[in-house]
Design a protein around this motif. Structure first.
Motif, short mmCIF file in Angstrom:
data_model
loop_
_atom_site.label_atom_id
_atom_site.label_comp_id
_atom_site.label_asym_id
_atom_site.label_seq_id
_atom_site.Cartn_x
_atom_site.Cartn_y
_atom_site.Cartn_z
N ASP A 82 37.20 37.78 44.83
CA ASP A 82 37.35 38.76 44.18
C ASP A 82 37.49 40.06 44.98
O ASP A 82 37.33 41.26 44.22
CB ASP A 82 36.30 39.00 42.96
CG ASP A 82 36.12 38.08 41.78
OD1 ASP A 82 37.34 37.67 41.47
OD2 ASP A 82 35.00 37.92 41.41
N MET A 83 38.04 40.07 46.16
CA MET A 83 38.24 41.19 47.04
C MET A 83 39.57 41.91 46.69
O MET A 83 39.91 42.94 47.09
CB MET A 83 37.79 40.79 48.57
CG MET A 83 36.50 40.39 48.75
SD MET A 83 36.38 40.08 50.57
CE MET A 83 36.58 41.56 51.60
N LEU A 84 40.38 41.02 46.11
CA LEU A 84 41.60 41.35 45.82
C LEU A 84 41.90 40.73 44.35
O LEU A 84 41.04 39.79 43.90
CB LEU A 84 42.87 40.64 46.71
CG LEU A 84 42.94 41.15 48.07
CD1 LEU A 84 44.35 40.39 48.69
CD2 LEU A 84 43.05 42.60 48.23
N PHE A 94 43.22 45.65 45.28
CA PHE A 94 41.90 45.59 45.65
C PHE A 94 41.29 45.07 44.27
O PHE A 94 41.49 45.44 43.34
CB PHE A 94 41.12 46.89 46.13
CG PHE A 94 41.78 47.25 47.29
CD1 PHE A 94 41.32 46.53 48.57
CD2 PHE A 94 42.22 48.39 47.53
CE1 PHE A 94 41.73 46.75 49.93
CE2 PHE A 94 42.81 48.82 48.83
CZ PHE A 94 42.59 48.08 49.92
N GLY A 95 39.98 43.99 44.52
CA GLY A 95 39.76 43.56 43.38
C GLY A 95 38.15 44.30 43.08
O GLY A 95 37.78 45.05 43.65
N ARG A 96 37.29 43.42 42.21
CA ARG A 96 35.95 44.17 41.63
C ARG A 96 34.87 44.00 42.40
O ARG A 96 34.19 44.89 42.87
CB ARG A 96 35.69 43.45 40.35
CG ARG A 96 35.26 42.01 40.64
CD ARG A 96 34.81 41.48 39.35
NE ARG A 96 36.03 41.38 38.53
CZ ARG A 96 36.00 40.69 37.24
NH1 ARG A 96 34.87 40.42 36.79
NH2 ARG A 96 37.00 40.53 36.66
N ALA A 97 35.16 43.00 43.45
CA ALA A 97 34.26 43.24 44.78
C ALA A 97 34.14 44.32 45.65
O ALA A 97 33.25 44.69 46.36
CB ALA A 97 34.45 41.78 45.69
N MET A 98 35.32 44.97 45.60
CA MET A 98 35.29 45.98 46.35
C MET A 98 34.58 47.30 45.87
O MET A 98 33.99 48.22 46.70
CB MET A 98 36.74 46.45 46.79
CG MET A 98 37.57 45.63 47.62
SD MET A 98 36.96 45.28 49.24
CE MET A 98 38.28 44.63 49.92
N GLY A 156 31.57 49.30 47.61
CA GLY A 156 31.31 50.75 47.66
C GLY A 156 29.92 51.24 46.73
O GLY A 156 29.43 52.19 47.33
N TRP A 157 29.69 50.66 45.80
CA TRP A 157 28.45 51.04 45.28
C TRP A 157 27.32 50.43 46.10
O TRP A 157 26.33 51.45 46.13
CB TRP A 157 28.44 49.88 43.83
CG TRP A 157 27.15 50.53 43.24
CD1 TRP A 157 27.04 51.23 42.02
CD2 TRP A 157 25.85 49.75 43.02
NE1 TRP A 157 25.94 51.36 41.59
CE2 TRP A 157 25.08 50.18 42.19
CE3 TRP A 157 25.55 48.86 44.12
CZ2 TRP A 157 23.69 49.97 41.98
CZ3 TRP A 157 24.00 48.60 43.79
CH2 TRP A 157 23.15 48.95 42.82
N ALA A 158 27.20 49.46 46.71
CA ALA A 158 26.29 49.31 47.48
C ALA A 158 26.25 50.12 48.79
O ALA A 158 25.03 50.41 48.94
CB ALA A 158 26.27 47.77 48.28
N HIS A 185 21.30 59.46 52.03
CA HIS A 185 22.05 60.82 52.35
C HIS A 185 23.17 60.83 51.58
O HIS A 185 23.45 62.26 51.16
CB HIS A 185 22.38 60.80 53.90
CG HIS A 185 22.68 62.21 54.32
ND1 HIS A 185 22.03 63.23 54.10
CD2 HIS A 185 23.65 62.69 55.23
CE1 HIS A 185 22.55 64.40 54.34
NE2 HIS A 185 23.66 64.02 55.11
N TYR A 186 23.89 59.79 51.19
CA TYR A 186 25.10 60.04 50.45
C TYR A 186 25.28 60.79 49.14
O TYR A 186 25.80 61.71 48.72
CB TYR A 186 25.87 58.59 50.36
CG TYR A 186 27.27 58.74 49.89
CD1 TYR A 186 28.37 59.13 50.79
CD2 TYR A 186 27.71 58.53 48.50
CE1 TYR A 186 29.66 59.36 50.31
CE2 TYR A 186 28.86 58.62 48.08
CZ TYR A 186 29.97 58.90 48.89
OH TYR A 186 31.22 58.94 48.70
N PRO A 187 24.10 60.27 48.32
CA PRO A 187 23.98 60.71 46.89
C PRO A 187 23.61 62.37 47.16
O PRO A 187 24.36 63.03 45.90
CB PRO A 187 22.83 60.29 46.50
CG PRO A 187 22.70 58.82 46.89
CD PRO A 187 23.00 59.16 48.21
#
Length: 266
Positions: free
Chosen positions: A70-72, A83-87, A91-93, A100-102
């Motif tokens: 599911d990476m593509l 790109f697939g849903r795993a990407m 990114g969410w992870a 620091h990112y939020p």
């Protein structure tokens, strides 16, 4: 059961060859994903193979494995992949694991909302500048940038800040000679660029006008990491005819918001 006897150098060569093949396989996966990222649109497997310089059969093998993970995913009925849903999950992870990112995203939202101007989060990928996130202007003159598109560092205000940790010699070795050529053909003298970096280092911000195009004025302020280095910047991209009092006001806002995100002392 007897073990086949190999000369020691033959065993090492066999192991090195196997390791090299594994490395090349991993490299091809990375290059394939980078090709899709740069193209910014679905591609056929044959086109991907041409772009990455790999055999079509090898490319199909990699693509099929990435589809299974599911990476593509396939797009449409004509064999394009993207790109697939795993990407999205990766990114969410990242965004949730990096505490620091939020804070940075929230600051970017506030910066754009309070100013009404185009605000960006910027950094480096290798020896190129990229916009990592962007909030477009709400005004009638809308300036937007493509997230993730690699741009020569000398074309940008942020690029000058992002190189402030480097010596002049290191900058000369890091920035390709062709990257001093602007889109309209003008050439930025290398010594002028080095002087701009030194100025950004002294004053703690950077400005540029009419570089990547003749219609924008860019302001950039550093976000410092725990060691005091500059790995990210906050930026405003303004119309080039923005009045000076307005630019001064926005620069003060930008520097204050960027400083609030510094990790020094935390």
């Amino acid at each position: 059961m007897t073990e086949t006897a190999y000369p020691s150098d033959t065993r090492q060569e066999t192991a090195a060859t196997a390791g090299g093949e594994r490395k090349r396989g991993i490299d091809r996966v990375i290059i394939l994903l980078e090709a899709l990222l740069r193209h910014r649109a679905p591609m056929r497997v044959g086109e991907i193979a041409r772009r990455i310089g790999a055999p079509r059969s090898t490319t199909y093998e990699i693509v099929n494995r990435l589809l299974e993970a599911d990476m593509l995913e396939t797009v449409g009925a004509d064999g394009h992949v993207y790109f697939g849903r795993a990407m999205h999950l990766f990114g969410w992870a990242y965004s949730h694991h990096n505490a620091h990112y939020p804070r940075i995203v929230e600051a970017l939202d506030r910066l754009a909302g309070d100013s009404g101007e185009t605000a960006q989060l910027c950094g480096l990928r290798g020896n190129k500048y990229v916009v990592l996130d962007c909030r477009d202007s709400t005004g009638p003159f809308r300036i937007s940038s493509q997230i993730g598109v690699e741009v020569p560092i000398p074309w940008t205000a942020s690029g000058r800040l992002l190189l402030t940790h480097m010596s002049d010699e290191a900058v000369r070795a890091f920035v390709p000679a062709e990257d001093y050529r602007l889109p309209d053909g003008r050439l930025i003298p290398q010594e002028e660029f080095l002087a701009d970096i030194a100025l950004a280092r002294r004053q703690g911000y950077s400005e540029s006008a009419a570089l990547a195009d003749r219609f924008t004025w860019c302001l950039a302020a550093p976000i410092r990491d725990a060691r005091g280095g500059v790995t990210l910047t906050l930026c405003f991209v303004l119309p080039v005819d923005t009045p000076e009092p307005r630019r001064i006001e926005l620069l003060a806002m930008l520097r204050e918001r960027a400083a609030s995100l510094d990790l020094m002392g935390e």
